[in-house]
Design a protein around this motif. Structure first.
Motif, PDB file in Angstrom:
ATOM      1  N   ILE A 150     -47.075 -32.882 -50.660  1.00 14.84           N
ATOM      2  CA  ILE A 150     -45.723 -33.089 -50.149  1.00 14.84           C
ATOM      3  C   ILE A 150     -44.763 -33.267 -51.318  1.00 14.84           C
ATOM      4  CG2 ILE A 150     -46.133 -35.583 -49.796  1.00 14.84           C
ATOM      5  CD1 ILE A 150     -44.217 -35.335 -47.351  1.00 14.84           C
ATOM      6  N   CYS A 151     -43.617 -32.624 -51.223  1.00 12.85           N
ATOM      7  CA  CYS A 151     -42.580 -32.704 -52.256  1.00 12.85           C
ATOM      8  C   CYS A 151     -41.863 -34.038 -52.135  1.00 12.85           C
ATOM      9  CB  CYS A 151     -41.595 -31.551 -52.066  1.00 12.85           C
ATOM     10  SG  CYS A 151     -40.136 -31.690 -53.113  1.00 12.85           S
ATOM     11  N   ARG A 152     -41.808 -34.798 -53.219  1.00  9.33           N
ATOM     12  CA  ARG A 152     -41.156 -36.102 -53.183  1.00  9.33           C
ATOM     13  C   ARG A 152     -39.683 -36.027 -53.552  1.00  9.33           C
ATOM     14  NH1 ARG A 152     -44.441 -40.675 -52.250  1.00  9.33           N
ATOM     15  NH2 ARG A 152     -42.433 -41.691 -52.218  1.00  9.33           N
ATOM     16  N   SER A 153     -39.129 -34.815 -53.520  1.00  6.19           N
ATOM     17  CA  SER A 153     -37.673 -34.678 -53.596  1.00  6.19           C
ATOM     18  C   SER A 153     -37.087 -34.461 -52.211  1.00  6.19           C
ATOM     19  CB  SER A 153     -37.280 -33.501 -54.480  1.00  6.19           C
ATOM     20  OG  SER A 153     -37.726 -33.689 -55.800  1.00  6.19           O
ATOM     21  N   CYS A 154     -37.762 -33.610 -51.393  1.00 10.47           N
ATOM     22  CA  CYS A 154     -37.160 -33.218 -50.116  1.00 10.47           C
ATOM     23  C   CYS A 154     -38.095 -33.342 -48.920  1.00 10.47           C
ATOM     24  CB  CYS A 154     -36.626 -31.791 -50.208  1.00 10.47           C
ATOM     25  SG  CYS A 154     -37.902 -30.525 -50.253  1.00 10.47           S
ATOM     26  N   GLY A 155     -39.386 -33.596 -49.131  1.00  9.49           N
ATOM     27  CA  GLY A 155     -40.307 -33.747 -48.011  1.00  9.49           C
ATOM     28  C   GLY A 155     -40.979 -32.464 -47.572  1.00  9.49           C
ATOM     29  N   HIS A 156     -40.759 -31.364 -48.294  1.00 11.21           N
ATOM     30  CA  HIS A 156     -41.441 -30.112 -47.973  1.00 11.21           C
ATOM     31  C   HIS A 156     -42.952 -30.299 -48.066  1.00 11.21           C
ATOM     32  CE1 HIS A 156     -43.419 -26.317 -49.276  1.00 11.21           C
ATOM     33  NE2 HIS A 156     -42.652 -25.789 -48.344  1.00 11.21           N
ATOM     34  N   VAL A 157     -43.662 -29.893 -47.020  1.00 14.90           N
ATOM     35  CA  VAL A 157     -45.118 -29.941 -47.045  1.00 14.90           C
ATOM     36  C   VAL A 157     -45.635 -28.533 -47.334  1.00 14.90           C
ATOM     37  CG1 VAL A 157     -47.210 -30.495 -45.758  1.00 14.90           C
ATOM     38  CG2 VAL A 157     -45.136 -31.839 -45.383  1.00 14.90           C
ATOM     39  N   ALA A 183     -45.308 -22.682 -55.037  1.00 12.42           N
ATOM     40  CA  ALA A 183     -44.208 -21.752 -54.768  1.00 12.42           C
ATOM     41  C   ALA A 183     -42.915 -22.522 -54.501  1.00 12.42           C
ATOM     42  CB  ALA A 183     -44.550 -20.855 -53.578  1.00 12.42           C
ATOM     43  N   HIS A 184     -43.020 -23.647 -53.801  1.00 12.07           N
ATOM     44  CA  HIS A 184     -41.840 -24.464 -53.522  1.00 12.07           C
ATOM     45  C   HIS A 184     -41.244 -24.998 -54.821  1.00 12.07           C
ATOM     46  CE1 HIS A 184     -39.215 -27.279 -51.425  1.00 12.07           C
ATOM     47  NE2 HIS A 184     -39.686 -28.262 -52.172  1.00 12.07           N
ATOM     48  N   PHE A 185     -42.106 -25.438 -55.746  1.00 11.19           N
ATOM     49  CA  PHE A 185     -41.612 -25.898 -57.041  1.00 11.19           C
ATOM     50  C   PHE A 185     -40.876 -24.765 -57.762  1.00 11.19           C
ATOM     51  CE2 PHE A 185     -42.690 -25.793 -61.647  1.00 11.19           C
ATOM     52  CZ  PHE A 185     -41.730 -26.696 -62.057  1.00 11.19           C
ATOM     53  N   ALA A 225     -39.428 -22.208 -56.490  1.00  5.27           N
ATOM     54  CA  ALA A 225     -38.218 -21.823 -55.771  1.00  5.27           C
ATOM     55  C   ALA A 225     -37.104 -22.861 -55.917  1.00  5.27           C
ATOM     56  CB  ALA A 225     -38.544 -21.608 -54.290  1.00  5.27           C
ATOM     57  N   THR A 226     -37.478 -24.140 -55.987  1.00  3.67           N
ATOM     58  CA  THR A 226     -36.469 -25.198 -55.907  1.00  3.67           C
ATOM     59  C   THR A 226     -36.326 -26.007 -57.193  1.00  3.67           C
ATOM     60  OG1 THR A 226     -38.091 -26.808 -55.123  1.00  3.67           O
ATOM     61  CG2 THR A 226     -36.936 -25.512 -53.436  1.00  3.67           C
ATOM     62  N   GLY A 227     -37.374 -26.017 -58.034  1.00  2.00           N
ATOM     63  CA  GLY A 227     -37.359 -26.881 -59.207  1.00  2.00           C
ATOM     64  C   GLY A 227     -37.677 -28.331 -58.904  1.00  2.00           C
ATOM     65  N   HIS A 228     -38.032 -28.644 -57.663  1.00  4.39           N
ATOM     66  CA  HIS A 228     -38.418 -30.021 -57.331  1.00  4.39           C
ATOM     67  C   HIS A 228     -39.724 -30.346 -58.052  1.00  4.39           C
ATOM     68  CE1 HIS A 228     -36.026 -29.645 -53.285  1.00  4.39           C
ATOM     69  NE2 HIS A 228     -35.239 -29.787 -54.335  1.00  4.39           N
ATOM     70  N   PRO A 229     -39.735 -31.354 -58.926  1.00  3.76           N
ATOM     71  CA  PRO A 229     -40.850 -31.498 -59.860  1.00  3.76           C
ATOM     72  C   PRO A 229     -42.062 -32.276 -59.368  1.00  3.76           C
ATOM     73  CG  PRO A 229     -39.132 -33.073 -60.410  1.00  3.76           C
ATOM     74  CD  PRO A 229     -38.619 -32.253 -59.251  1.00  3.76           C
TER      75      PRO A 229
HETATM   76 ZN   LIG Z   1     -38.758 -30.053 -52.388  1.00  2.00          ZN
END
Ligand SMILES: [Zn+2]
Ligand SMILES: [Zn+2]
Ligand SMILES: [Zn+2]
Length: 102
Positions: free
Chosen positions: A36-43, A56-58, A60-64
């Protein structure tokens, strides 16, 4: 446990985006483990899964920061600094029944 990673300070309390990997649920795919992304909650699914949606989410978004999420295992990982760290006091609980395929 900073390990030189400045992103840990920006960890958010998040609401999971889906009951499983968001993209795999849409495409009817399966996954192995979840992150789970701890910037936005994307699973998303891990790099041992066929589709690697968390990474892939990282990209696409740069959420680290991701957290081990299948089940919540109490660790985090920074993609930028490539460090593992303790999240046992700040886990994100599952918010429903999440399917497992193994
Ligand atoms: Zn995210
Ligand atoms: Zn970092
Ligand atoms: Zn996936």
């Amino acid at each position: 446990m900073s390990n030189g990673c400045t992103h840990i300070a920006g960890i958010q309390s998040v609401t999971p985006s889906a009951l499983g990997c968001e993209e795999c649920l849409k495409s009817g795919s399966q996954w192995l483990h979840l992150r789970i992304c701890r910037s936005c909650g994307h699973v998303g699914c891990c790099d041992d899964s066929p589709n690697k949606h968390a990474t892939a989410h990282f990209h696409a978004t740069g959420h680290p920061i991701i957290e081990g999420y299948d089940p919540p295992e109490g660790w985090g990982w920074c993609y930028v600094d490539r460090v593992l760290f303790d999240l046992s006091q700040r886990k994100t609980p599952h918010n429903g029944q999440i399917p497992r395929y193994y």
